[in-house]
Design a protein around this motif. Structure first.
Motif, PDB file in Angstrom:
ATOM      1  N   SER A 253       0.827  -1.207   0.000  1.00 55.69           N
ATOM      2  CA  SER A 253       0.000   0.000   0.000  1.00 55.69           C
ATOM      3  C   SER A 253       0.859   1.254   0.000  1.00 55.69           C
ATOM      4  CB  SER A 253      -0.919  -0.005   1.226  1.00 55.69           C
ATOM      5  OG  SER A 253      -1.763  -1.144   1.221  1.00 55.69           O
ATOM      6  N   ARG A 254       1.923   1.220   0.764  1.00 55.76           N
ATOM      7  CA  ARG A 254       2.827   2.376   0.794  1.00 55.76           C
ATOM      8  C   ARG A 254       3.489   2.585  -0.566  1.00 55.76           C
ATOM      9  NH1 ARG A 254       5.694   0.703   4.518  1.00 55.76           N
ATOM     10  NH2 ARG A 254       4.658   1.712   6.280  1.00 55.76           N
ATOM     11  N   GLU A 255       3.859   1.490  -1.213  1.00 52.70           N
ATOM     12  CA  GLU A 255       4.452   1.618  -2.538  1.00 52.70           C
ATOM     13  C   GLU A 255       3.447   2.149  -3.559  1.00 52.70           C
ATOM     14  OE1 GLU A 255       5.915  -2.238  -3.370  1.00 52.70           O
ATOM     15  OE2 GLU A 255       7.709  -2.041  -2.087  1.00 52.70           O
ATOM     16  N   ASP A 256       2.190   1.683  -3.455  1.00 50.10           N
ATOM     17  CA  ASP A 256       1.157   2.219  -4.353  1.00 50.10           C
ATOM     18  C   ASP A 256       0.958   3.710  -4.128  1.00 50.10           C
ATOM     19  OD1 ASP A 256       0.829  -0.302  -5.382  1.00 50.10           O
ATOM     20  OD2 ASP A 256      -0.881  -0.812  -4.099  1.00 50.10           O
ATOM     21  N   ARG A 257       0.963   4.111  -2.881  1.00 48.20           N
ATOM     22  CA  ARG A 257       0.826   5.540  -2.598  1.00 48.20           C
ATOM     23  C   ARG A 257       1.975   6.345  -3.218  1.00 48.20           C
ATOM     24  NH1 ARG A 257       1.847   7.623   3.384  1.00 48.20           N
ATOM     25  NH2 ARG A 257       3.927   7.060   2.643  1.00 48.20           N
ATOM     26  N   GLU A 258       3.184   5.849  -3.054  1.00 50.35           N
ATOM     27  CA  GLU A 258       4.327   6.537  -3.637  1.00 50.35           C
ATOM     28  C   GLU A 258       4.226   6.569  -5.159  1.00 50.35           C
ATOM     29  OE1 GLU A 258       6.566   8.161  -2.070  1.00 50.35           O
ATOM     30  OE2 GLU A 258       5.809   7.622  -0.067  1.00 50.35           O
ATOM     31  N   ARG A 259       3.733   5.467  -5.754  1.00 49.24           N
ATOM     32  CA  ARG A 259       3.589   5.432  -7.208  1.00 49.24           C
ATOM     33  C   ARG A 259       2.574   6.455  -7.686  1.00 49.24           C
ATOM     34  NH1 ARG A 259      -0.051   2.988 -10.175  1.00 49.24           N
ATOM     35  NH2 ARG A 259      -0.798   1.766  -8.369  1.00 49.24           N
ATOM     36  N   LEU A 260       1.437   6.519  -6.999  1.00 46.30           N
ATOM     37  CA  LEU A 260       0.423   7.495  -7.384  1.00 46.30           C
ATOM     38  C   LEU A 260       0.919   8.925  -7.206  1.00 46.30           C
ATOM     39  CD1 LEU A 260      -2.747   5.778  -5.865  1.00 46.30           C
ATOM     40  CD2 LEU A 260      -2.042   5.852  -8.260  1.00 46.30           C
ATOM     41  N   ILE A 261       1.651   9.146  -6.145  1.00 43.77           N
ATOM     42  CA  ILE A 261       2.218  10.486  -5.932  1.00 43.77           C
ATOM     43  C   ILE A 261       3.183  10.845  -7.061  1.00 43.77           C
ATOM     44  CG2 ILE A 261       3.737  11.831  -4.439  1.00 43.77           C
ATOM     45  CD1 ILE A 261       2.481  10.420  -2.057  1.00 43.77           C
ATOM     46  N   ASN A 262       4.000   9.900  -7.458  1.00 43.84           N
ATOM     47  CA  ASN A 262       4.945  10.155  -8.548  1.00 43.84           C
ATOM     48  C   ASN A 262       4.220  10.410  -9.863  1.00 43.84           C
ATOM     49  OD1 ASN A 262       7.086   9.789  -6.794  1.00 43.84           O
ATOM     50  ND2 ASN A 262       7.256   7.602  -7.232  1.00 43.84           N
ATOM     51  N   GLU A 263       3.154   9.635 -10.111  1.00 39.48           N
ATOM     52  CA  GLU A 263       2.392   9.863 -11.336  1.00 39.48           C
ATOM     53  C   GLU A 263       1.728  11.237 -11.323  1.00 39.48           C
ATOM     54  OE1 GLU A 263      -0.331   6.649 -11.618  1.00 39.48           O
ATOM     55  OE2 GLU A 263       1.178   5.153 -12.210  1.00 39.48           O
ATOM     56  N   ALA A 264       1.185  11.627 -10.173  1.00 41.82           N
ATOM     57  CA  ALA A 264       0.568  12.948 -10.072  1.00 41.82           C
ATOM     58  C   ALA A 264       1.600  14.054 -10.275  1.00 41.82           C
ATOM     59  CB  ALA A 264      -0.107  13.098  -8.710  1.00 41.82           C
ATOM     60  N   GLU A 265       2.763  13.875  -9.699  1.00 39.73           N
ATOM     61  CA  GLU A 265       3.810  14.877  -9.895  1.00 39.73           C
ATOM     62  C   GLU A 265       4.250  14.945 -11.355  1.00 39.73           C
ATOM     63  OE1 GLU A 265       6.893  13.838  -7.222  1.00 39.73           O
ATOM     64  OE2 GLU A 265       5.872  14.663  -5.448  1.00 39.73           O
ATOM     65  N   ALA A 266       4.305  13.788 -12.014  1.00 42.36           N
ATOM     66  CA  ALA A 266       4.678  13.789 -13.434  1.00 42.36           C
ATOM     67  C   ALA A 266       3.605  14.502 -14.265  1.00 42.36           C
ATOM     68  CB  ALA A 266       4.859  12.355 -13.923  1.00 42.36           C
ATOM     69  N   TYR A 267       2.321  14.239 -13.946  1.00 39.52           N
ATOM     70  CA  TYR A 267       1.247  14.926 -14.668  1.00 39.52           C
ATOM     71  C   TYR A 267       1.289  16.424 -14.395  1.00 39.52           C
ATOM     72  CZ  TYR A 267      -3.480  16.256 -16.080  1.00 39.52           C
ATOM     73  OH  TYR A 267      -4.550  16.879 -16.666  1.00 39.52           O
ATOM     74  N   ASN A 269       3.922  18.168 -13.606  1.00 39.58           N
ATOM     75  CA  ASN A 269       5.077  18.734 -14.319  1.00 39.58           C
ATOM     76  C   ASN A 269       4.824  18.856 -15.814  1.00 39.58           C
ATOM     77  OD1 ASN A 269       6.492  18.824 -11.897  1.00 39.58           O
ATOM     78  ND2 ASN A 269       7.369  16.783 -12.188  1.00 39.58           N
ATOM     79  N   ASP A 270       3.880  18.050 -16.331  1.00 40.39           N
ATOM     80  CA  ASP A 270       3.563  18.139 -17.758  1.00 40.39           C
ATOM     81  C   ASP A 270       2.533  19.230 -18.039  1.00 40.39           C
ATOM     82  OD1 ASP A 270       3.512  17.319 -20.512  1.00 40.39           O
ATOM     83  OD2 ASP A 270       1.622  16.303 -20.109  1.00 40.39           O
ATOM     84  N   ILE A 271       1.540  19.391 -17.137  1.00 40.78           N
ATOM     85  CA  ILE A 271       0.458  20.342 -17.379  1.00 40.78           C
ATOM     86  C   ILE A 271       0.868  21.774 -17.026  1.00 40.78           C
ATOM     87  CG2 ILE A 271      -1.856  21.001 -16.638  1.00 40.78           C
ATOM     88  CD1 ILE A 271      -1.769  18.687 -18.595  1.00 40.78           C
ATOM     89  N   LEU A 272       1.505  21.938 -15.914  1.00 44.16           N
ATOM     90  CA  LEU A 272       1.812  23.289 -15.451  1.00 44.16           C
ATOM     91  C   LEU A 272       2.653  24.101 -16.441  1.00 44.16           C
ATOM     92  CD1 LEU A 272       2.398  22.783 -11.617  1.00 44.16           C
ATOM     93  CD2 LEU A 272       0.434  23.773 -12.786  1.00 44.16           C
ATOM     94  N   PRO A 273       3.715  23.551 -17.023  1.00 47.43           N
ATOM     95  CA  PRO A 273       4.464  24.355 -18.008  1.00 47.43           C
ATOM     96  C   PRO A 273       3.603  24.773 -19.204  1.00 47.43           C
ATOM     97  CG  PRO A 273       5.771  22.479 -17.294  1.00 47.43           C
ATOM     98  CD  PRO A 273       4.409  22.285 -16.748  1.00 47.43           C
ATOM     99  N   LYS A 274       2.716  23.850 -19.663  1.00 45.77           N
ATOM    100  CA  LYS A 274       1.855  24.212 -20.777  1.00 45.77           C
ATOM    101  C   LYS A 274       0.895  25.333 -20.374  1.00 45.77           C
ATOM    102  CE  LYS A 274       1.907  19.621 -22.934  1.00 45.77           C
ATOM    103  NZ  LYS A 274       1.078  18.461 -23.359  1.00 45.77           N
ATOM    104  N   ALA A 275       0.320  25.200 -19.195  1.00 47.67           N
ATOM    105  CA  ALA A 275      -0.602  26.245 -18.739  1.00 47.67           C
ATOM    106  C   ALA A 275       0.114  27.580 -18.568  1.00 47.67           C
ATOM    107  CB  ALA A 275      -1.248  25.812 -17.420  1.00 47.67           C
TER     108      ALA A 275
END
Length: 405
Positions: A253-267, A269-275
């Motif tokens: 569960s902790r690893e899944d949480r870290e994975r989701l956090i990393n995916e959110a941070e990647a998203y 980092n992709d959206i904010l520069p475009k915006a």
């Protein structure tokens, strides 16, 4: 004469006759053809006892003693290799420490030498034994420890060390290697007891290792063990076997949480520069529009000011000019023109779209006085070969003449 010379049968090498008796000896023989052992022992005693016989007497005994002394002195020579240290003990007490090379000490029992390898890497295993035959090589009495949050942790570490001071290693502690094991286990239990189970098993592994190493080395120095830790490795850290399944779910569960956090941070980092880019572009467009409107308004104001200045000088001419410009703008945007009189009769249609492009266009009705319509009608009948531009010019000239009149 040789003992086996012909003519003397039965004579042995010691001058005895064949009957086993020595010359002038009334004792019984020891056996057929055997030498007298007592005589041999007597001659040896005379040789060592100092009697003046043909074997040398006391001189031979002295040589033997000298030889023994030399051998005893030579036994004190010893060699120390480069990774070793020689510790000389005099009657069991420390005397000196020697380095690599050829050395000599007073032989035993006065002095003895113990060779200690100070570069040899030794290993101590806490919580397990690599050569153990039991399951996983685990030693529960050493591996199981209580954490700060009252959970049990199974930890196994390996300590690599070497001798830093041969004198302290041999004289200050009875069993320095066992002392190191006990000190390391004590330091590990202390560090684990100050931290939670999650910290020890996850992100705190490196910190736990560093704290245990520093604390262990500090205690070894206080005890004068003469040992120095070269490395301390955490082999395994896990919960007890009875709760490993539940803990594995928690870790997942902790690893899944870290994975989701990393995916959110990647998203992000992709959206904010475009915006940010789009926002910057819109801001620049707004600024450009702002500058454009201001420039256009400024130009129109300047144009109005200049027209006003000219109108003040010649109002009639200025009005005519403005009127002609307005009519030119209106007629220039259409391909159909209707010319009529004020009375509503004699409406004239000018098919400029067909004469110029042959197509249909927008129609703009415009009415003028009757005399202007009559003049325009006469002009139209004579303009079959004229172009659309010439007709517009005739109308413009008439309007100018009417206004000036």
């Amino acid at each position: 004469m040789a003992w086996n010379e012909p003519g003397k049968p039965g004579q042995d090498p010691w001058g005895n006759s064949g009957n086993g008796n020595r010359p002038n000896d009334s004792r019984k023989p020891n056996g057929p053809n055997d030498p007298d052992l007592q005589e041999i022992l007597k001659k040896a005693q005379d040789f060592l006892g100092g009697s003046n016989d043909k074997f040398g007497g006391g001189k031979g005994s002295f040589l033997v003693v000298v030889a023994l002394i030399i051998i005893w002195l030579l036994s004190g020579i010893y060699t120390v290799d480069s990774p070793e240290r020689g510790v000389v003990k005099q009657f069991g007490a420390y005397s000196e420490q020697t380095t690599a090379g050829l050395h000599w000490h007073i032989p035993w029992p006065i002095e003895t030498v113990t060779i200690v390898n100070v570069d040899q890497i030794r290993t101590a295993e806490i919580g397990y034994r690599s050569d153990s035959r039991n399951r996983n090589g685990s030693v529960p009495s050493e591996a199981l420890m209580l954490s700060k949050d009252e959970n049990i942790v199974d930890i196994r570490i390996a300590v690599q060390y070497k001798v830093s001071d041969a004198k302290k290693y041999l004289f200050d502690v009875a069993v320095p290697d066992m002392t190191l094991r006990d000190v390391t286990e004590s330091a590990l239990r202390e560090v684990v007891g100050r931290n939670t189970m999650d910290f020890v098993l996850t992100e705190g592994r490196d910190e736990v290792v560093n704290k245990v190493r520093n604390l262990t080395q500090e205690k070894l120095d206080n005890y004068n063990t003469g040992l120095m830790i070269t490395s301390l490795n955490l082999q395994d850290a896990q919960p007890p076997e009875q709760v490993q399944d539940a803990f594995a779910d928690v870790v997942k569960s902790r690893e899944d949480r870290e994975r989701l956090i990393n995916e959110a941070e990647a998203y992000s980092n992709d959206i904010l520069p475009k915006a940010r880019g789009q926002a910057a572009r819109q801001i620049e467009e707004a600024r450009a529009y702002h500058d454009q409107v201001i420039a256009r308004a400024t130009g129109q104001a300047n144009r109005f000011t200049s027209i006003l200045s000219e109108y003040t000088k010649a109002p009639k001419v200025t009005r005519e000019r403005l009127y002609i410009d307005a009519i030119s703008g209106v007629l220039g945007a259409t391909s159909k023109v209707f010319v009529g009189s004020d009375s509503g009769s004699n409406l004239l249609y000018l098919p400029l779209d067909k004469m110029v492009t042959g197509g249909a266009g927008n129609s703009v009705p415009y009415r003028i006085p009757a005399d202007a319509a009559q003049s325009s009608s006469n002009t139209t009948n004579n303009t079959n070969t004229q172009s659309n531009t010439q007709q517009k010019g005739n109308i413009r000239d008439y309007l100018r003449t009417r206004e000036l009149r």
